[in-house]
Design an enzyme around this catalytic site. Sequence first.
Site, PDB file in Angstrom:
ATOM      1  N   TRP A 154      13.278  -7.270 -16.152  1.00  0.00           N
ATOM      2  CA  TRP A 154      13.500  -8.351 -17.487  1.00  0.00           C
ATOM      3  C   TRP A 154      12.870  -8.138 -18.140  1.00  0.00           C
ATOM      4  O   TRP A 154      12.860  -6.385 -18.255  1.00  0.00           O
ATOM      5  CB  TRP A 154      13.153 -10.025 -17.369  1.00  0.00           C
ATOM      6  CG  TRP A 154      13.947 -10.668 -18.290  1.00  0.00           C
ATOM      7  CD1 TRP A 154      12.958 -11.129 -19.286  1.00  0.00           C
ATOM      8  CD2 TRP A 154      14.582 -11.939 -17.732  1.00  0.00           C
ATOM      9  NE1 TRP A 154      13.892 -12.558 -19.825  1.00  0.00           N
ATOM     10  CE2 TRP A 154      14.818 -12.730 -19.599  1.00  0.00           C
ATOM     11  CE3 TRP A 154      15.612 -11.898 -16.697  1.00  0.00           C
ATOM     12  CZ2 TRP A 154      15.958 -13.610 -19.014  1.00  0.00           C
ATOM     13  CZ3 TRP A 154      16.247 -12.423 -16.893  1.00  0.00           C
ATOM     14  CH2 TRP A 154      16.621 -13.427 -18.388  1.00  0.00           C
ATOM     15  N   ASP A 210      13.525  -7.267 -28.301  1.00  0.00           N
ATOM     16  CA  ASP A 210      13.777  -8.497 -29.129  1.00  0.00           C
ATOM     17  C   ASP A 210      13.742  -9.482 -28.927  1.00  0.00           C
ATOM     18  O   ASP A 210      14.010 -10.029 -27.696  1.00  0.00           O
ATOM     19  CB  ASP A 210      14.680  -7.883 -30.203  1.00  0.00           C
ATOM     20  CG  ASP A 210      16.383  -7.606 -29.813  1.00  0.00           C
ATOM     21  OD1 ASP A 210      15.952  -8.088 -28.165  1.00  0.00           O
ATOM     22  OD2 ASP A 210      17.680  -8.728 -30.213  1.00  0.00           O
ATOM     23  N   GLU A 213      16.134 -10.046 -26.490  1.00  0.00           N
ATOM     24  CA  GLU A 213      15.820  -9.702 -24.807  1.00  0.00           C
ATOM     25  C   GLU A 213      16.899  -8.718 -24.553  1.00  0.00           C
ATOM     26  O   GLU A 213      17.060  -8.118 -23.374  1.00  0.00           O
ATOM     27  CB  GLU A 213      15.913 -10.929 -24.043  1.00  0.00           C
ATOM     28  CG  GLU A 213      15.659 -12.519 -24.426  1.00  0.00           C
ATOM     29  CD  GLU A 213      15.013 -13.001 -23.378  1.00  0.00           C
ATOM     30  OE1 GLU A 213      15.675 -13.917 -22.639  1.00  0.00           O
ATOM     31  OE2 GLU A 213      13.522 -13.264 -22.826  1.00  0.00           O
ATOM     32  N   GLU A 214      17.328  -7.594 -25.155  1.00  0.00           N
ATOM     33  CA  GLU A 214      18.303  -6.476 -24.659  1.00  0.00           C
ATOM     34  C   GLU A 214      18.576  -5.568 -25.595  1.00  0.00           C
ATOM     35  O   GLU A 214      18.241  -4.369 -24.953  1.00  0.00           O
ATOM     36  CB  GLU A 214      19.477  -7.267 -25.797  1.00  0.00           C
ATOM     37  CG  GLU A 214      20.745  -8.594 -25.871  1.00  0.00           C
ATOM     38  CD  GLU A 214      21.321  -9.050 -25.810  1.00  0.00           C
ATOM     39  OE1 GLU A 214      22.810 -10.078 -25.381  1.00  0.00           O
ATOM     40  OE2 GLU A 214      21.670  -8.764 -27.212  1.00  0.00           O
ATOM     41  N   GLU A 449      23.739 -24.070 -26.296  1.00  0.00           N
ATOM     42  CA  GLU A 449      23.637 -22.944 -26.639  1.00  0.00           C
ATOM     43  C   GLU A 449      24.511 -22.257 -27.766  1.00  0.00           C
ATOM     44  O   GLU A 449      24.538 -21.859 -28.749  1.00  0.00           O
ATOM     45  CB  GLU A 449      22.515 -21.956 -26.145  1.00  0.00           C
ATOM     46  CG  GLU A 449      22.541 -20.255 -26.705  1.00  0.00           C
ATOM     47  CD  GLU A 449      22.662 -19.494 -25.622  1.00  0.00           C
ATOM     48  OE1 GLU A 449      22.980 -18.743 -24.620  1.00  0.00           O
ATOM     49  OE2 GLU A 449      21.170 -18.795 -25.475  1.00  0.00           O
TER      50      GLU A 449
END
Length: 649
Positions: A154, A210, A213-214, A449
């Site tokens: 992750w 960030d 999550e990238e 989302e």
Amino acid sequence: MVHLTQVVFAGLVAWPTIVTAAATGDNKAWPQSVSLKSFIGTEQKIALDGVLANIGPNGTRVPGAGPGIVIASPTKENPNYFYTWTRDAALTYKTLVDEFLFGNKALQPYIEDYIHSQAVLQTVTNPSGKLLPSGAGLGEPKFNADGSRYNGNWGRPQRDGPALRAIALIEYSNYLVKNEEKERVKKVIWPVIANDLAYVGQYWNSTTFDLWEEVSGTSFFTTQSQYRSLVTGSALASSLGLSCDACTTQAPQILCFLNSPAFFDSAKGHLLGNINILSFSRSGIDANTLLGPLAAFDVNAKCDSPTLQPCHSKVLSTFKVLVDTFRDPKLYPINAGIQKTKGVALGRYPEDIYYTGNPWYLITLGAAELLYDAVAQWEKQGFVAVDKTNEGFFKTIYPLARAGTIYRAWPVLNGLSAFSAILSAVTTYADSFVSVVQRYTPASGSLAEQFLKTAPGTPTSADNLTWSFASFLSMTRRRQKQFPTSWVPSSSSSSSLTKVPSTCQATSFKGTYAPALSAGAPNLTITCQSTILFQVNASTYYGENIYLTGNSSDLGNWDLGQAIPMQSSNYTSERPLWFAKVPLTAGENVRYAFVREQDCGQGWIWEDVDVTKGNRTVSVPACVEGEEETVRGETDDAFRGKGGSSGGC
Ligand SMILES: *[C@@H]1O[C@H](CO)[C@@H](O)[C@H](O)[C@H]1NC(C)=O
Ligand SMILES: *[C@@H]1O[C@H](CO)[C@@H](O)[C@H](O)[C@H]1NC(C)=O
Ligand SMILES: *[C@@H]1O[C@H](CO)[C@@H](O)[C@H](O)[C@H]1NC(C)=O
Ligand SMILES: *[C@@H]1O[C@H](CO)[C@@H](O)[C@H](O)[C@H]1NC(C)=O
Ligand SMILES: *[C@@H]1O[C@H](CO)[C@@H](O)[C@H](O)[C@H]1NC(C)=O
Ligand SMILES: *[C@@H]1O[C@H](CO)[C@@H](O)[C@H](O)[C@H]1NC(C)=O
Ligand SMILES: *[C@@H]1O[C@H](CO)[C@@H](O)[C@H](O)[C@H]1NC(C)=O
Ligand SMILES: *[C@@H]1O[C@H](CO)[C@@H](O)[C@H](O)[C@H]1NC(C)=O
């Protein structure tokens, strides 16, 4: 949150496999004949129910979630969001604490459950590390629904989580202090908050993934939230008769960094979502810079406050750039033909390809909220300052705008007040973003989302997203002119935390950490450890990962569910390096091996070493108290045995 299956290749975070958008929920849109006001009234209730349905142990959509655990979404497939993210949970709870303070006393048991759940989560050893002695484990972005560690590869660590959690708990604690519960705050909640503040003070100047999550670098949203946590932490500490040295020493430096030219592209007029990125090609236009000011909002703060409030000139200029970017029908076809004075559907950043890169409910709602916030701030301060930076923003909706200050106190000419006219234009503009959400909300009121960027704007990705519902609640309160408690020290106060130092420095305050026992955290015993840097050359294909395991509990005792996911951020074709820095008990001899995790559910490939007699060993050198994070030994290995092949899924 996000949520891409994090696939790392050749030193870059790679984009996720695009999944065909699964239509979620019913597609019948909310009847447009219903007025905005009536839509909001109905949806507000659905949104609160939607949030509570995603919180354990009683949440009807999330059986299995522990008490106080916020599940990101009940969706378990395409994508699987049935986890708890520290960030999403904290933002959700900030909203619930606000709701509690607005009068919904029934929420108190949920908040108490949250305190307990977070005290325990802080102590769960995870792939980011442990609570003791360094606090590193607090940077872990997500956990399983039952509160156990999540062990997949992750984007970690994510350093906004501790800051946002502290902000939510501090707001609740301030209420308790005012209501004769100071001793309980000091004994039960402060120890949880103190760990998070220590983490912020120690690591704010280290790179982070960030909020999407990238990207590994420095995230504007994270930095802004870190600043707020330390300022409010310092104030709470004082009110408890305690001190927070991490807060007082680090907050001014974070503020300096936040206001430094590094975060603002002055030529293009927008804040940059991510900086300190090694190699990357994005514009930097990112809704991260809209959500940061929302999380930092204080109705009493001035527009020129260096805390970068919604009404700050740079924030408004950024708002315009972001909205204009998504207004382009080549990017978002559903925004075609919408007048320039009206709101449009907004997404995360223009280069987004996750689920093909669509508008997000929480960002479109966030745009409305930001404008309601700004209006409230102008009302409080009694004037609107138009300048070269924000002039473009004002001209969009009020063509008469010119650089200069417009005061409420000005005499009204011909029944016209420029001040009221501007505020009214901004409010109408804000409403038009909510109308966009109304258009793409299914009749059931569930908020996913995303919604597709092409007609008919079908909801997509995770359904009943907690954060989408929470963003609806906060937007609604701002529209109703209900504001969270103030936190920015007034400029007349003696606080030095809001003064921007003249030179910015790279600093850190070494934290001390302890399990919050009175809040229910388990006691932890601590052994002195030394960090080993494990390095292995292992050629991998896109989507394949390497794990480390061994005969120590810190390496999972050969159990792949507890193995250490390795990092590939330095992987190149010359050197296919995977590495992990792991603190291990000093003086031990540890046997270890590397394992490939194939894509498409093809399973694991062990190295050609006999696991029970595995012959890779490392001796962990003596530790140095207080320097457990310093690398004291390293390995240089090459993966033995066959490589895998992509499953082509
Ligand atoms: C989301 O909520 C809607 C409306 O209540 C429901 O029909 C749907 O099944 C829910 N989806 C999930 C994944 O829980
Ligand atoms: C969950 O349900 C139990 C049993 O009815 C109740 O005691 C508890 O207060 C509920 N928790 C919350 C947060 O409502
Ligand atoms: C650390 O702080 C300095 C001074 O503000 C800044 O230039 C640098 O980019 C920061 N680095 C990170 C990773 O936050
Ligand atoms: C927690 O563990 C430490 C170290 O083993 C011990 O000294 C301490 O007394 C324990 N605290 C409690 C409350 O049990
Ligand atoms: C990875 O690369 C960075 C930047 O070149 C370097 O500072 C760091 O030491 C490298 N880490 C490892 C484990 O090789
Ligand atoms: C792990 O293996 C090493 C080398 O054989 C051995 O010295 C050590 O005692 C083992 N550790 C445990 C916890 O069994
Ligand atoms: C360890 O095992 C591998 C594979 O069986 C073998 O090739 C290698 O020679 C062994 N190394 C040592 C130091 O025993
Ligand atoms: C790993 O690759 C590097 C760079 O090619 C090389 O210097 C090193 O010897 C390799 N390590 C092993 C154990 O093969």
